[in-house]
Design a protein around this motif. Structure first.
Motif, PDB file in Angstrom:
ATOM      1  N   UNK A   1      15.155   4.259 -18.248  1.00  0.00           N
ATOM      2  CA  UNK A   1      13.918   4.187 -17.464  1.00  0.00           C
ATOM      3  C   UNK A   1      13.803   5.357 -16.492  1.00  0.00           C
ATOM      4  N   UNK A   2      14.922   5.778 -15.913  1.00  0.00           N
ATOM      5  CA  UNK A   2      14.879   6.907 -14.969  1.00  0.00           C
ATOM      6  C   UNK A   2      14.529   8.199 -15.694  1.00  0.00           C
ATOM      7  N   UNK A   3      15.101   8.418 -16.856  1.00  0.00           N
ATOM      8  CA  UNK A   3      14.784   9.621 -17.636  1.00  0.00           C
ATOM      9  C   UNK A   3      13.310   9.627 -18.012  1.00  0.00           C
ATOM     10  N   UNK A   4      12.821   8.500 -18.498  1.00  0.00           N
ATOM     11  CA  UNK A   4      11.413   8.414 -18.906  1.00  0.00           C
ATOM     12  C   UNK A   4      10.498   8.688 -17.716  1.00  0.00           C
ATOM     13  N   UNK A   5      10.819   8.121 -16.566  1.00  0.00           N
ATOM     14  CA  UNK A   5       9.983   8.337 -15.383  1.00  0.00           C
ATOM     15  C   UNK A   5       9.945   9.808 -14.984  1.00  0.00           C
ATOM     16  N   UNK A   6      11.098  10.473 -14.983  1.00  0.00           N
ATOM     17  CA  UNK A   6      11.154  11.864 -14.576  1.00  0.00           C
ATOM     18  C   UNK A   6      10.463  12.782 -15.587  1.00  0.00           C
ATOM     19  N   UNK A   7      10.604  12.487 -16.868  1.00  0.00           N
ATOM     20  CA  UNK A   7       9.918  13.287 -17.888  1.00  0.00           C
ATOM     21  C   UNK A   7       8.409  13.139 -17.736  1.00  0.00           C
ATOM     22  N   UNK A   8       7.933  11.910 -17.556  1.00  0.00           N
ATOM     23  CA  UNK A   8       6.493  11.682 -17.385  1.00  0.00           C
ATOM     24  C   UNK A   8       5.977  12.392 -16.142  1.00  0.00           C
ATOM     25  N   UNK A   9       6.748  12.349 -15.064  1.00  0.00           N
ATOM     26  CA  UNK A   9       6.362  13.041 -13.834  1.00  0.00           C
ATOM     27  C   UNK A   9       6.262  14.545 -14.060  1.00  0.00           C
TER      28      UNK A   9
ATOM     29  N   UNK B   1      21.269  14.261 -21.625  1.00  0.00           N
ATOM     30  CA  UNK B   1      21.361  12.798 -21.530  1.00  0.00           C
ATOM     31  C   UNK B   1      22.806  12.301 -21.621  1.00  0.00           C
ATOM     32  N   UNK B   2      23.758  13.201 -21.838  1.00  0.00           N
ATOM     33  CA  UNK B   2      25.172  12.830 -21.881  1.00  0.00           C
ATOM     34  C   UNK B   2      26.033  14.080 -21.805  1.00  0.00           C
ATOM     35  N   UNK B   3      27.241  13.917 -21.306  1.00  0.00           N
ATOM     36  CA  UNK B   3      28.214  15.012 -21.314  1.00  0.00           C
ATOM     37  C   UNK B   3      29.157  14.907 -22.504  1.00  0.00           C
ATOM     38  N   UNK B   4      29.075  13.814 -23.262  1.00  0.00           N
ATOM     39  CA  UNK B   4      29.987  13.579 -24.383  1.00  0.00           C
ATOM     40  C   UNK B   4      29.548  14.377 -25.608  1.00  0.00           C
ATOM     41  N   UNK B   5      30.516  14.722 -26.445  1.00  0.00           N
ATOM     42  CA  UNK B   5      30.194  15.457 -27.657  1.00  0.00           C
ATOM     43  C   UNK B   5      31.168  15.087 -28.761  1.00  0.00           C
TER      44      UNK B   5
ATOM     45  N   UNK C   1      26.591   6.711 -12.496  1.00  0.00           N
ATOM     46  CA  UNK C   1      26.025   8.002 -12.107  1.00  0.00           C
ATOM     47  C   UNK C   1      25.110   8.585 -13.186  1.00  0.00           C
ATOM     48  N   UNK C   2      25.167   8.048 -14.375  1.00  0.00           N
ATOM     49  CA  UNK C   2      24.341   8.537 -15.478  1.00  0.00           C
ATOM     50  C   UNK C   2      22.911   8.043 -15.303  1.00  0.00           C
ATOM     51  N   UNK C   3      21.938   8.909 -15.501  1.00  0.00           N
ATOM     52  CA  UNK C   3      20.552   8.467 -15.433  1.00  0.00           C
ATOM     53  C   UNK C   3      20.290   7.418 -16.508  1.00  0.00           C
ATOM     54  N   UNK C   4      19.569   6.363 -16.151  1.00  0.00           N
ATOM     55  CA  UNK C   4      19.246   5.311 -17.102  1.00  0.00           C
ATOM     56  C   UNK C   4      18.075   5.739 -17.974  1.00  0.00           C
TER      57      UNK C   4
END
Length: 352
Positions: free
Chosen positions: A71-79, A42-46, A66-69
């Motif tokens: 809502x986009x993460x939730x949609x892809x995980x549910x899919x 969910x991030x490249x930062x550390x 360019x970072x997934x939002x």
């Protein structure tokens, strides 16, 4: 100070070929493996700069657009869970705690797929302040990266003096019910002498410890097979202080081989990615923070699901891209081959 570029893998857009693929909704590949474990960066930062993962100056940031939002993460995980057969989801980074919306991501995924375990791999810095909120959001458990309990050794390896914060985070994870709390330790030459102390600490704190062979995913590209600590070396060091009895790998798809410690029931795991590779039973699929699908940690081929997502693709189209990406997964990483070339992206840019 110049930030290190994240690398330029080969990005495929559009629909991957599905020629020869069996008619199944699952994420199968040409070697009969089925991906059921999803890693979501969910991030490249550390907040740390571990020498085997991040450059001292950090990675160049992913542009916000360019970072997934969330809502986009939730949609892809549910899919992935509902349509593709994924059974477990793990959030990674970089360091996932660096992303402010982490609780919203966890809560959104938990709401959509409430029966699916949601885990997180973290360095533990700052976890003490968020463990209970994450548990309430639906997080099931955490893996904490901790290579040594020696403060000076920790500071040298991570380039940050944050050991106290990590230890406090582990205690808070226990208190919040994020169990079992697993500790991941990368085998490094400079911390090998303290491996038994780390195991003793984990036994006393009720943590499940797993040692991981160092992989060629460092940003400084200094990894060399001849210099790495092997699982065999580790077991010799631990065996001088503990009685170890091999248990094996109860779950064939699990990466860690296990040994009982002093007669059990406690165990210690070893993930020998290099010397005892387990590619033939790999069950992972990966989604990077910028929306690329990766079929293998070491592959330089990625499939752009973000472009399809933002281009209006429906769930059926997104699922087809994902299935195609996994169908083209290669047989294994080939680290032992003379012509092996490490991937362009480092561990911090891919997600653990």
């Amino acid at each position: 100070m110049t930030l290190v570029d994240m690398g330029m893998p080969t990005v495929r857009s559009g629909m991957p070929s599905l020629d020869g693929r069996p008619d199944t909704p699952l994420l199968v590949d040409r070697y009969g493996r089925v991906a059921r474990d999803l890693r979501v960066s969910i991030t490249e930062k550390c907040s740390l700069r571990c020498t085997y993962c991040m450059p001292e100056e950090g990675l160049a940031p992913i542009p916000k657009h360019e970072l997934l939002t969330v809502d986009e993460i939730v949609r892809l995980v549910a899919l992935a869970v509902r349509e593709l057969g994924v059974r477990e989801v793990r959030f990674t980074g970089g360091e996932p705690l660096v992303r402010r919306e982490l609780e919203r991501i966890v809560a959104g995924c938990h709401e959509r797929v409430p029966q699916t375990p949601l885990a997180m791999t973290t360095n533990g810095v700052g976890l003490a302040h968020r463990a209970h909120d994450l548990a309430r959001a639906g997080l099931s458990r955490v893996n904490v990266s901790l290579d040594t309990v020696d403060r000076l050794g920790f500071a040298r390896l991570t380039r940050r003096d944050r050991l106290d914060s990590v230890l406090a985070g582990i205690k808070s994870a226990h208190a919040a019910g994020l169990a079992p709390v697993k500790v991941n330790a990368v085998l490094m030459r400079e911390t090998l002498s303290g491996a038994a102390d780390l195991l003793r600490w984990c036994l006393d704190e009720g943590c499940e410890l797993r040692f991981i062979e160092e992989m060629p995913l460092d940003a400084d590209h200094e990894w060399a097979r001849a210099n790495m600590v092997t699982a065999a070396e580790l077991l010799e060091v631990l065996g001088a202080r503990f009685e170890l009895t091999e248990v094996g790998r109860p779950d064939p798809s699990a990466p860690a081989e296990r040994w009982s410690v002093d007669g059990g029931p406690a165990t210690v795991g070893v993930i020998a990615t290099v010397t005892r590779k387990f590619c033939d039973t790999c069950d992972r699929t990966r989604l990077t923070a910028d929306g690329m699908l990766r079929s293998c940690l070491f592959s330089d081929e990625e499939f752009d699901v973000r472009a399809a997502l933002r281009g209006g693709a429906d769930d059926e189209e997104l699922a087809a891209i994902w299935r195609g990406a996994m169908w083209h997964k290669w047989a294994g990483h080939g680290i032992d081959a003379e012509n092996f070339v490490p991937p362009e992206r480092t561990m911090g840019a891919i997600g653990g």
